[in-house]
Design a protein around this motif. Structure first.
Motif, PDB file in Angstrom:
ATOM      1  N   GLY A 215      34.425  37.806  48.066  1.00  0.00           N
ATOM      2  CA  GLY A 215      35.138  39.070  48.263  1.00  0.00           C
ATOM      3  C   GLY A 215      34.819  40.031  47.139  1.00  0.00           C
ATOM      4  N   ASP A 216      35.778  40.918  46.867  1.00  0.00           N
ATOM      5  CA  ASP A 216      35.592  41.909  45.807  1.00  0.00           C
ATOM      6  C   ASP A 216      36.386  41.499  44.582  1.00  0.00           C
ATOM      7  OD1 ASP A 216      33.927  43.691  47.240  1.00  0.00           O
ATOM      8  OD2 ASP A 216      35.678  44.377  48.361  1.00  0.00           O
ATOM      9  N   CYS A 217      35.709  41.508  43.446  1.00  0.00           N
ATOM     10  CA  CYS A 217      36.359  41.115  42.195  1.00  0.00           C
ATOM     11  C   CYS A 217      36.831  42.359  41.449  1.00  0.00           C
ATOM     12  CB  CYS A 217      35.378  40.328  41.323  1.00  0.00           C
ATOM     13  SG  CYS A 217      34.885  38.744  42.062  1.00  0.00           S
ATOM     14  N   HIS A 218      38.099  42.367  41.063  1.00  0.00           N
ATOM     15  CA  HIS A 218      38.671  43.464  40.284  1.00  0.00           C
ATOM     16  C   HIS A 218      39.356  42.868  39.078  1.00  0.00           C
ATOM     17  CE1 HIS A 218      37.775  46.227  43.508  1.00  0.00           C
ATOM     18  NE2 HIS A 218      38.360  45.412  44.362  1.00  0.00           N
ATOM     19  N   PRO A 219      39.037  43.370  37.886  1.00  0.00           N
ATOM     20  CA  PRO A 219      39.587  42.741  36.686  1.00  0.00           C
ATOM     21  C   PRO A 219      41.098  42.905  36.613  1.00  0.00           C
ATOM     22  CG  PRO A 219      38.512  44.802  36.124  1.00  0.00           C
ATOM     23  CD  PRO A 219      38.226  44.557  37.569  1.00  0.00           C
ATOM     24  N   GLY A 220      41.770  41.892  36.111  1.00  0.00           N
ATOM     25  CA  GLY A 220      43.203  41.966  35.895  1.00  0.00           C
ATOM     26  C   GLY A 220      43.523  42.817  34.676  1.00  0.00           C
ATOM     27  N   SER A 221      44.804  42.859  34.328  1.00  0.00           N
ATOM     28  CA  SER A 221      45.241  43.760  33.265  1.00  0.00           C
ATOM     29  C   SER A 221      44.776  43.295  31.885  1.00  0.00           C
ATOM     30  CB  SER A 221      46.766  43.869  33.282  1.00  0.00           C
ATOM     31  OG  SER A 221      47.322  42.570  33.200  1.00  0.00           O
ATOM     32  N   ASP A 222      44.336  42.051  31.783  1.00  0.00           N
ATOM     33  CA  ASP A 222      43.923  41.541  30.470  1.00  0.00           C
ATOM     34  C   ASP A 222      42.527  41.986  30.074  1.00  0.00           C
ATOM     35  OD1 ASP A 222      46.299  40.270  30.427  1.00  0.00           O
ATOM     36  OD2 ASP A 222      45.511  38.255  30.751  1.00  0.00           O
ATOM     37  N   SER A 223      41.755  42.538  31.021  1.00  0.00           N
ATOM     38  CA  SER A 223      40.365  42.850  30.691  1.00  0.00           C
ATOM     39  C   SER A 223      40.037  44.301  31.013  1.00  0.00           C
ATOM     40  CB  SER A 223      39.419  41.901  31.421  1.00  0.00           C
ATOM     41  OG  SER A 223      39.827  41.733  32.755  1.00  0.00           O
ATOM     42  N   LEU A 224      38.999  44.812  30.350  1.00  0.00           N
ATOM     43  CA  LEU A 224      38.605  46.211  30.493  1.00  0.00           C
ATOM     44  C   LEU A 224      37.789  46.428  31.752  1.00  0.00           C
ATOM     45  CD1 LEU A 224      37.524  46.777  26.783  1.00  0.00           C
ATOM     46  CD2 LEU A 224      39.732  47.336  27.850  1.00  0.00           C
ATOM     47  N   GLU A 225      36.898  45.483  32.045  1.00  0.00           N
ATOM     48  CA  GLU A 225      36.098  45.610  33.262  1.00  0.00           C
ATOM     49  C   GLU A 225      35.529  44.257  33.635  1.00  0.00           C
ATOM     50  OE1 GLU A 225      33.003  48.422  31.864  1.00  0.00           O
ATOM     51  OE2 GLU A 225      31.606  46.735  31.987  1.00  0.00           O
ATOM     52  N   PHE A 226      35.013  44.206  34.876  1.00  0.00           N
ATOM     53  CA  PHE A 226      34.295  43.028  35.357  1.00  0.00           C
ATOM     54  C   PHE A 226      32.965  43.514  35.903  1.00  0.00           C
ATOM     55  CE2 PHE A 226      32.986  40.281  38.869  1.00  0.00           C
ATOM     56  CZ  PHE A 226      32.936  39.055  38.232  1.00  0.00           C
ATOM     57  N   SER A 227      31.866  42.879  35.461  1.00  0.00           N
ATOM     58  CA  SER A 227      30.534  43.357  35.870  1.00  0.00           C
ATOM     59  C   SER A 227      29.671  42.191  36.342  1.00  0.00           C
ATOM     60  CB  SER A 227      29.820  44.036  34.687  1.00  0.00           C
ATOM     61  OG  SER A 227      30.660  44.975  34.069  1.00  0.00           O
ATOM     62  N   TRP A 228      28.794  42.523  37.311  1.00  0.00           N
ATOM     63  CA  TRP A 228      27.802  41.560  37.794  1.00  0.00           C
ATOM     64  C   TRP A 228      26.472  41.817  37.110  1.00  0.00           C
ATOM     65  CZ3 TRP A 228      29.422  37.585  40.540  1.00  0.00           C
ATOM     66  CH2 TRP A 228      30.554  37.713  41.350  1.00  0.00           C
ATOM     67  N   PHE A 229      25.764  40.746  36.775  1.00  0.00           N
ATOM     68  CA  PHE A 229      24.460  40.861  36.134  1.00  0.00           C
ATOM     69  C   PHE A 229      23.429  40.057  36.921  1.00  0.00           C
ATOM     70  CE2 PHE A 229      27.649  41.506  32.883  1.00  0.00           C
ATOM     71  CZ  PHE A 229      27.200  42.661  32.266  1.00  0.00           C
ATOM     72  N   THR A 230      22.257  40.638  37.115  1.00  0.00           N
ATOM     73  CA  THR A 230      21.185  39.944  37.831  1.00  0.00           C
ATOM     74  C   THR A 230      20.566  38.880  36.933  1.00  0.00           C
ATOM     75  OG1 THR A 230      19.473  41.437  37.038  1.00  0.00           O
ATOM     76  CG2 THR A 230      20.654  42.092  39.049  1.00  0.00           C
ATOM     77  N   PRO A 231      19.828  37.937  37.530  1.00  0.00           N
ATOM     78  CA  PRO A 231      19.147  36.932  36.705  1.00  0.00           C
ATOM     79  C   PRO A 231      18.291  37.557  35.608  1.00  0.00           C
ATOM     80  CG  PRO A 231      19.100  36.237  38.987  1.00  0.00           C
ATOM     81  CD  PRO A 231      19.708  37.627  38.975  1.00  0.00           C
ATOM     82  N   GLY A 232      17.591  38.642  35.921  1.00  0.00           N
ATOM     83  CA  GLY A 232      16.770  39.302  34.899  1.00  0.00           C
ATOM     84  C   GLY A 232      17.607  39.809  33.737  1.00  0.00           C
TER      85      GLY A 232
END
Lengths: 176, 176, 176, 176
Positions: free
Chosen positions: C130-147
């Motif tokens: 699904g869609d990941c949204h950071p909780g109140s404890d964190s500033l952001e959530f990001s996806w990173f490619t293998p590269g």
């Protein structure tokens, strides 16, 4: 190509047979990551061969084909004996589950590359309890500490795929 | 309960402290499945202790708590030394990844049961290269062949959770 | 410290209780490596949180303590829900065997360091559907490619231990 | 045997080629253990096919050969599609490390037996998120609960090697 002749060779294949089969099915390999462990199981060192292949010198883990009617354990023991000597005293794994699986394709650009064949290799970490001496196929066998293994220049000396295999082994050994 | 007193005990906890902590957090354990391997890594035998506990006799794998500031490897070595003796010569695992994880809860009916605590146990298969002699906590230590391990009556002699652990180990060892 | 009060909190511990227990036994954690997979199971991306902790900003995988009487699966689900949101639709693992185990000690120089406690963390790779949204404890959530994951500067942004965890996950995912 | 003809077939082999290759090298297979998981990852059910083979009816997990130049993931996807249908929506594994490896030999008495060939099979647990419908090669596809899977009579209906594979999967799934 004579079936009678090749049958006479037992599980070994004539060069013609080998070339023929290599264009028909994936070829099964085993990879060995030799390690020296301390009494608590911490890795002291990981061993690699130095090979002269096709005019280039590169490092490699012991690796080789699984023969017809040969078990994975027998293939591991045979390649260790050939590459590291009869006094290497390997502790072959209690479980056949490999810690890593590598796929090599004969087409550049589809992952790991092996001009000769489509190969699938099952990799095992094998503690060595004796003395390892390189067989006639290799120039030397050397042990490297965890600190040395992290050096990019050393990793770059490993042949296609075995640099990845080293990093997979380091992850498994807790020294990533 | 005195923090000063318990601090004096180092990683060991007084009975009061232990009881207190056990109702606060899950307690971490390690389980050891001792094996004897042949030169190719096939399992020849799996070892178990025979214990007299609370008036009943049952079989068990060596198991025990991980102490404060003790590594998993140190905990494995300590419990093996205590339960199988200083001459058991274990080959501690190169990787900390357990082959099985068991959860015990102090409430009947929610999985495996341990009246004393919520425990999480990490299990390792450990080849033994020496002679195993049971410590003072156990009546005997015995090796069982793969054929014997499959006998339901033997499995029924294992204590809560360790029957499951045996079947998980047999799967890992290729004798399921 | 009042046992009555802390008992009222159920599996949660008062700050005093927590501090007390943390000097008595290793504390059990779970780590989550969130991944997005394509239809063949290849990893498209690995996700990380960005946290502001003690005046520094660093990246982290979702992680947290296992509570008293909470199963590992419940702990995984709870921390994913808290850190990545109720719409993240995790596929929790079929097996409880972690792909990596991390040990943190409250003493600098004995491996990974955690000033607060001796912690043992079991790590799982969890596909998110699904869609990941950071909780109140964190500033952001990001996806990173293998590269991107292979870039040393990114790895250096991860908090103590999670850089190692990333490399262990990359090995497991075949992108070492 | 004509190499030209067989080359025209791409990765597929003519019956003659297949028979020839099967006496030269081990043949690589993948096994699929389909599972239905609940939201916490507990296994609700394990799926098996019912096949009519050589006049006998037996149960089997989806299984099949890895073709030349086919990746393990592609082979898994192809066999799942063929045996369980396009709507089965498998979650292919993030890691290529199999949970079990099976070896079959064409000689009775040396482990698992396959009259046709020496085969090595890599097994994966695959959560199914859609509807599974058996392909034309099988009579039916059925889901079994953990309780049903433990019944010896059901295990006895599985074909050579797949009874072992079921017990290995049950161990991995925590229902041994």
């Amino acid at each position: 190509m004579s079936e009678v002749d090749s049958a006479d060779m037992g599980p070994w294949l004539s060069p013609d047979d080998m070339e023929y089969v290599r264009r028909k099915v994936p070829i099964l390999y085993v990879d060995v990551v030799p390690v020296r462990l301390d009494s608590l199981g911490h890795v002291d060192a990981v061993g690699m061969l130095l090979l002269a292949l096709d005019g280039t010198i590169e490092r490699s883990f012991p690796t080789g084909r699984v023969l017809f009617h040969e078990s994975l354990r027998e293939a591991l023991a045979r390649h260790i004996d050939k590459d590291l000597g009869a006094m290497s005293l390997p502790q072959l794994p209690a479980s056949l589950t490999p810690f890593a699986v590598s796929e090599y394709f004969p087409t550049p650009g589809t992952g790991l590359y092996d001009a000769r064949q489509h190969a699938v290799s099952l990799a095992y970490i094998v503690p060595m309890q004796g003395d390892c001496h390189p067989g006639s196929d290799s120039l030397e066998f050397s042990w490297f500490t965890p600190g040395e293994l992290r050096i990019p220049e050393l990793q770059a000396e490993l042949k296609e795929g075995h640099d990845v295999l080293l990093r997979e082994a380091m992850a498994q050994l807790g020294i990533a």
